[in-house]
Enzyme design. Structure first.
Site, mmCIF file in Angstrom:
data_model
loop_
_atom_site.group_PDB
_atom_site.id
_atom_site.type_symbol
_atom_site.label_atom_id
_atom_site.label_comp_id
_atom_site.label_asym_id
_atom_site.label_seq_id
_atom_site.Cartn_x
_atom_site.Cartn_y
_atom_site.Cartn_z
ATOM 1 N N LYS A 1 26.647 4.361 2.406
ATOM 2 C CA LYS A 1 26.083 3.412 2.837
ATOM 3 C C LYS A 1 24.410 3.446 3.083
ATOM 4 O O LYS A 1 23.875 2.412 2.309
ATOM 5 C CB LYS A 1 26.478 2.848 4.529
ATOM 6 C CG LYS A 1 27.904 2.237 4.557
ATOM 7 C CD LYS A 1 28.501 2.250 5.539
ATOM 8 C CE LYS A 1 29.969 1.899 5.464
ATOM 9 N NZ LYS A 1 30.742 1.964 6.879
ATOM 10 N N GLN B 1 30.082 3.633 12.847
ATOM 11 C CA GLN B 1 31.236 4.105 11.967
ATOM 12 C C GLN B 1 32.132 4.342 12.830
ATOM 13 O O GLN B 1 32.327 5.054 13.821
ATOM 14 C CB GLN B 1 30.568 5.336 11.236
ATOM 15 C CG GLN B 1 31.506 5.586 10.054
ATOM 16 C CD GLN B 1 31.909 4.805 8.938
ATOM 17 O OE1 GLN B 1 30.871 4.322 8.495
ATOM 18 N NE2 GLN B 1 33.205 4.492 8.772
ATOM 19 N N ASP C 1 28.641 -5.823 10.635
ATOM 20 C CA ASP C 1 29.872 -5.647 10.424
ATOM 21 C C ASP C 1 30.748 -6.939 10.917
ATOM 22 O O ASP C 1 31.762 -7.110 10.341
ATOM 23 C CB ASP C 1 30.427 -4.309 11.189
ATOM 24 C CG ASP C 1 30.723 -3.085 10.071
ATOM 25 O OD1 ASP C 1 30.670 -3.250 9.068
ATOM 26 O OD2 ASP C 1 30.852 -1.953 10.657
#
Ligand code: NDP
Length: 291
Positions: A53, A97, A120
């Site tokens: 990422k 994460q 997200d």
């Protein structure tokens, strides 16, 4: 029939070329898109995802920060960092994460992210808005899947879609997006009776379970679109999906490979959401200046 491959790397590169230009435009206004990634613990797979990422940000001209903590860090330390990032104008997206170590309440951590930086799209508020059809951010993996359909001109309206897996991050938002796009959607999970019969009806089959090669050719309707979200590490170290590619590819009309299918598109849509957030912030700033 041999399926047409839906190539996530190629589509990702095409979209990222456009993102790079938009990022440069923002950078020239001192508003370069910025993503902060928080990693807790030393799970090797999570380390790879975070590195991918951060690298994708660098390649696309985005600013990024990585905040890494040991598994035994106090939750308060992470909450304090999220509060700082929420207030930081350089940062337009914050990603924690998953999975987090057991002593964390993952939902509470996700809820601590400011709604306009939840790139997200995992906050409850955002999932609720998605249910209504007006999310602030579309969760990256299902968003990437919808881009495949758009790019390949795959019709959705009126078709039978079956989603295997009902997680909050993939299965549920995927089902909602397909429903909003006009498909008749069935969601299967570990309690589903006769999974094969459901899968065999699917014009569009999306599998997000986490069990290597569980969907075999005999479970696929000839001519179906097969999207394999699963990422499983085999004993020999190779990655494979939830779909048995070898037997599925001769039946499906379209199929995503693993690796090189949904994975790169997930990261691409993370960039898309971060860019969108930066553009919204820049526009809000410009409007404030005008008023
Ligand atoms: P979860 O473990 O959260 O969810 C798995 C789902 O599969 C659950 O809903 C579970 O049902 C269902 N399931 C389990 N066993 C069966 C079965 N035998 N038959 C039918 N359904 C079953 O996983 P995620 O959604 O987070 O991820 C799924 C996979 O996708 C993983 O391999 C993950 O690594 C991958 N992934 C890939 C991404 C990418 O970018 N390519 C992004 C995110 C995930 P129940 O709810 O009843 O337990």
């Amino acid at each position: 029939m041999t399926a047409q491959i839906l190539d996530g790397k190629a589509l990702g590169q095409k979209l990222r070329a456009d993102f790079r230009q938009r990022a440069e435009r923002l950078a020239s206004q001192d508003a370069r898109p910025g993503l902060a990634v928080i990693l807790v613990g030393d799970d090797p797979a999570s380390q790879v995802y975070v590195r991918n990422k951060v690298d994708a940000c660098a390649q696309t001209g985005f600013y990024s920060e990585r905040h890494v903590y040991s598994a035994n860090v106090e939750a308060q330390t992470v909450f304090a960092r999220i509060a700082e990032l929420n207030a930081d104008p350089k940062i337009h997206g914050i990603l924690v994460q998953l999975p987090l170590p057991r002593h964390f309440d993952a939902d509470a951590v996700l809820e601590a992210i400011a709604p306009d930086k939840d790139v997200d799209g995992f906050r409850a508020e955002n999932l609720g808005a998605l249910t209504r059809g007006r999310p602030c951010f579309i969760p990256c993996t299902p968003h990437g899947v919808m881009k495949f359909f758009e790019e390949a001109g795959i019709p959705i309206k009126g078709r039978e879609a079956v989603v295997v897996g009902r997680s909050n991050i993939v299965g549920k938002p995927m089902a909602l997006l397909l429903m909003h796009a006009g498909a008749t959607v069935t969601v299967c999970h570990s309690q589903t009776r006769d999974l094969k019969a459901h899968c065999r009806r699917a014009d569009i089959l999306v599998v997000a379970v986490g069990k290597a090669k569980m969907i075999t050719g005999d479970m696929i309707k000839p001519g179906a679109v097969v999207i394999d979200v699963g990422m499983n590490r085999l004993e020999d170290g190779k990655l494979c999906g939830d779909v048995d590619f070898a037997s599925a590819k001769d039946l499906a009309a379209f199929i995503t490979p693993v690796p090189g299918g949904v994975g790169p598109m997930t990261i691409t849509m993370l960039l898309a959401n971060t860019l969108e957030s930066a553009e919204r912030a820049a526009n809000a700033g410009a409007n404030l200046w005008r008023s």
